[in-house]
Design an enzyme around this catalytic site. Structure first.
Site, PDB file in Angstrom:
ATOM      1  N   HIS A  57      40.062  39.176  44.652  1.00  0.00           N
ATOM      2  CA  HIS A  57      39.577  37.775  43.493  1.00  0.00           C
ATOM      3  C   HIS A  57      39.639  39.280  41.895  1.00  0.00           C
ATOM      4  O   HIS A  57      38.829  38.542  41.891  1.00  0.00           O
ATOM      5  CB  HIS A  57      39.330  37.396  43.682  1.00  0.00           C
ATOM      6  CG  HIS A  57      39.579  36.052  45.205  1.00  0.00           C
ATOM      7  ND1 HIS A  57      40.446  34.917  44.622  1.00  0.00           N
ATOM      8  CD2 HIS A  57      39.359  36.570  46.378  1.00  0.00           C
ATOM      9  CE1 HIS A  57      40.787  34.770  45.643  1.00  0.00           C
ATOM     10  NE2 HIS A  57      39.581  35.040  46.937  1.00  0.00           N
ATOM     11  N   ASN A 130      40.465  27.839  47.254  1.00  0.00           N
ATOM     12  CA  ASN A 130      41.556  28.199  47.006  1.00  0.00           C
ATOM     13  C   ASN A 130      42.527  27.077  46.277  1.00  0.00           C
ATOM     14  O   ASN A 130      41.930  26.501  46.452  1.00  0.00           O
ATOM     15  CB  ASN A 130      43.336  29.606  48.240  1.00  0.00           C
ATOM     16  CG  ASN A 130      42.160  30.220  48.057  1.00  0.00           C
ATOM     17  OD1 ASN A 130      41.974  31.388  46.847  1.00  0.00           O
ATOM     18  ND2 ASN A 130      42.685  31.052  48.885  1.00  0.00           N
TER      19      ASN A 130
END
Length: 487
Positions: A57, A130
Site C-alpha cells: 500500500h 479493501n
C-alpha cells in the site's frame, strides 16, 4: 553444503520449519497462538524488508471528512461514535494500491486499500479494508510469500507473472479474489467510484455484553465505474497519478465523495452451522442470509494540507479498536493485529500514534515512556508504572473484551472447510456475457507470460472446478487443454 543434506526450509536461526502453510492455533478455528515463533519472526522480518515506504500500500491518496450515523444500532454495539442518529465523527481515509511502489501508476490492476480512521471520543477506531469483500489468502503465515510474488524478482528486478500464477495455482483459496481482480472491477475508474469493505469478520458487543458477528460494506454514492485494461494502460502512461489527482480536485471543487456504510450481522451461534466458515476471509456471507443494514454516511470534504505529514505518515491497524468493537478468530485478521502496528513502529517510529494525523482527539493516559521521536512532555514527573499508590490511571473493568470459547490442541492446522470453488463459480455465473469475455481475456493476457506450462494447467484446473465454462474458456484462450483431473 553436503550433497545429501535435505533442502529444509529453516527459520532465520537455522532451525527446520515444520509447517509453513498454517499458523499455530488453538483448534482449527483458533485464535492464533503467540507461541508460534516462526509466524512472528516471519511477519516481523517481512515488515522490515523495505525502507522507508510502506511494504504494501505504498502508493496512496487521502482526505479528511466525517461519519454521520443514520440508523440506531445500539442494540448491537456500545461503540460511542455509533450511539445516536445524527452524531458526527471526524475521520481520515487513505486509499491505495497494494503491490506498487510509491511512484507506481494509479490505474494498475490491483486491489485498492480502503482504510478509515475514526477519531472517536473513546479513542481512534481504524477500519482497515479493501475495495473487495475477500482476500487472496486466509492465513497470515502466507502473507509475506504472497506479497513477494507481487513485488519484483530479486535477480531481474522485474515483475514476475510466473511467480504470481505459481503461487495462486498452489493456493486455490485465492480463486475468489483472483476472479474479482481479473473482472471489470479490477481497475476502478476513480477512487470515488468503488465500494469499500472491512473484509474480515469482527464482533460487535452491546451495553449488556451481548455479542454479534459483523461485516462492513461501504457503498459508493457516486456509483461503480471501472476502466478497461486498454484505457487504464493509456492513462498510466499519460498521468500515473490520475486517481490521486481526481480525488484532490473533486474535493477542491466541492464535489465531495460519499459512501453509505452498511453491516451484515450474524448471531454468534450461526458461526458453527453456516455453510461457509464465517471467519474465512476468502469467503463472503450471502446477503440473502444476512441482509445489509444501514449504519451511516461517510463524506470526504477536506484535502490534506501536506501530503507527507498526513497521507504518508498516517498509520492504520485493524487492532486499533474501541469499546463495543472486537475481533474474531479470523486467522488472517489475527496476524494483522500484530503485523500492522509492528510495521508502523518500524516505518514511522515507536511513537507514531503521537503524530497529529494519528493522535486521538481524547486524552491519552498510559505508562508508555521514551522511545524515538518522543515529542511531548514524556509524562513529565507523573507516576510511570502500574499498579501504584499515587492515583495513576487504572483499567476500566466495564471495557474488558468479551469472551468466546476456544477448544482443541495447539497445532498448525488449516481451516476445516476447503470449498474454494463454489463462491468463485457463483460470481462467474452472475456475470453478463460481456463481463465473462473481458474476465477471461484479462486472465489470458496475464497468464501468457508464465514460462512454465504446468502452472498454467494447474490454474486452469481451478477455474474449471469453479465452473466448467470458466476453465474451458481460459484454456482455449491459452491454447491449452483442460487437465483431465479437473473434469
Amino acid at each position: 553444503m553436503s550433497a545429501n543434506r535435505k533442502n529444509n526450509l529453516t527459520t532465520s536461526w537455522g532451525a527446520p520449519v515444520g509447517d509453513n502453510q498454517h499458523s499455530m492455533t488453538a483448534g482449527s478455528r483458533g485464535p492464533t497462538l503467540i507461541q508460534d515463533v516462526h509466524l512472528l519472526e516471519k511477519l516481523a522480518h517481512f515488515n522490515r524488508e523495505r525502507i522507508p515506504e510502506r511494504v504494501v500500500h505504498a502508493k496512496g491518496a487521502g482526505a479528511h471528512g466525517y461519519f454521520e450515523v443514520t440508523n440506531d444500532l445500539t442494540a448491537h454495539t456500545k461503540a460511542a461514535f455509533l450511539s445516536e442518529v445524527g452524531k458526527r465523527t471526524p475521520l481520515f481515509v487513505r486509499f491505495s494500491t497494494v503491490a506498487g511502489e510509491l511512484g507506481s501508476a494509479d490505474t494498475v490492476r490491483d486491489p485498492r486499500g480502503f482504510a478509515v480512521k475514526f477519531y472517536t471520543e473513546e479513542g481512534n477506531y481504524d477500519l482497515v479494508g479493501n475495495n473487495t469483500p475477500v482476500f487472496f489468502i486466509r492465513d497470515a503465515i502466507k502473507f509475506p510469500d504472497f506479497i513477494h510474488t507481487q513485488k519484483r524478482d530479486p535477480q531481474t528486478h522485474l515483475k514476475n507473472p510466473t511467480a504470481v500464477w505459481d503461487f495462486w495455482s498452489l493456493s486455490p483459496e485465492s480463486l475468489h479474489q483472483v476472479t474479482i481482480l481479473m473482472s471489470d472491477r479490477g481497475i476502478p475508474a476513480t477512487l470515488r467510484h468503488m465500494h469499500g469493505f472491512g473484509s474480515h469478520t469482527f464482533k460487535w458487543v452491546n451495553a449488556k455484553g451481548e455479542g454479534i458477528w459483523v461485516k462492513y460494506h461501504f457503498k459508493t454514492e457516486q456509483g461503480i465505474k471501472n476502466l478497461s485494461s486498454e484505457a487504464a494502460a493509456k492513462i498510466a502512461g499519460e498521468n500515473p497519478d490520475y486517481h490521486t489527482e481526481d480525488l484532490f480536485n473533486a474535493i477542491k471543487n466541492g464535489d465531495y465523495p460519499a459512501w453509505r456504510l452498511y453491516v451484515q450481522l450474524m448471531p454468534l451461534e450461526d458461526a458453527d452451522t453456516y455453510r461457509f466458515d464465517p471467519f474465512d476471509v476468502t469467503k463472503v456471507w450471502s446477503q440473502k442470509d444476512y441482509p445489509l443494514i444501514e449504519v451511516g454516511r461517510m463524506v470526504l470534504d477536506r484535502n490534506p494540507d501536506n501530503y507527507f505529514a498526513e497521507v504518508e505518515q498516517a498509520t492504520f491497524s485493524p487492532g486499533t479498536l474501541v469499546p463495543g468493537i472486537e475481533v474474531s478468530p479470523d486467522k488472517m485478521l489475527q496476524g494483522r493485529l500484530f503485523a500492522y502496528h509492528d510495521a508502523h513502529r518500524y516505518r514511522v517510529g515507536t511513537n507514531h500514534q503521537m503524530l497529529p494525523i494519528n493522535r486521538p482527539r481524547n486524552d491519552v493516559q498510559n505508562y508508555q515512556r521514551d522511545g524515538h521521536m518522543r515529542f511531548d512532555q514524556n509524562g513529565g514527573g507523573s507516576v510511570y508504572y502500574e499498579p501504584n499508590s499515587f492515583g495513576g490511571p487504572t483499567e476500566a473493568q466495564e471495557h474488558r473484551t468479551t469472551a468466546y470459547p476456544v477448544a482443541g490442541e495447539a497445532d498448525s492446522v488449516a481451516y476445516d472447510r476447503d470449498d474454494h470453488y463454489t463462491q468463485a463459480g457463483d460470481l462467474y455465473r452472475l456475470m453478463s456475457e460481456g463481463e465473462r469475455v473481458r474476465l477471461v481475456q484479462n486472465i489470458v493476457n496475464s497468464m501468457k507470460p508464465v514460462t512454465i506450462e504446468e502452472i498454467k494447467l494447474r490454474q486452469i484446473g481451478h477455474f474449471y472446478k469453479a465452473d466448467p465454462e470458466y476453465g474451458t474458456r481460459v484454456a482455449e484462450g491459452l491454447g491449452l487443454p483442460v487437465p483431465g483431473e479437473a473434469k
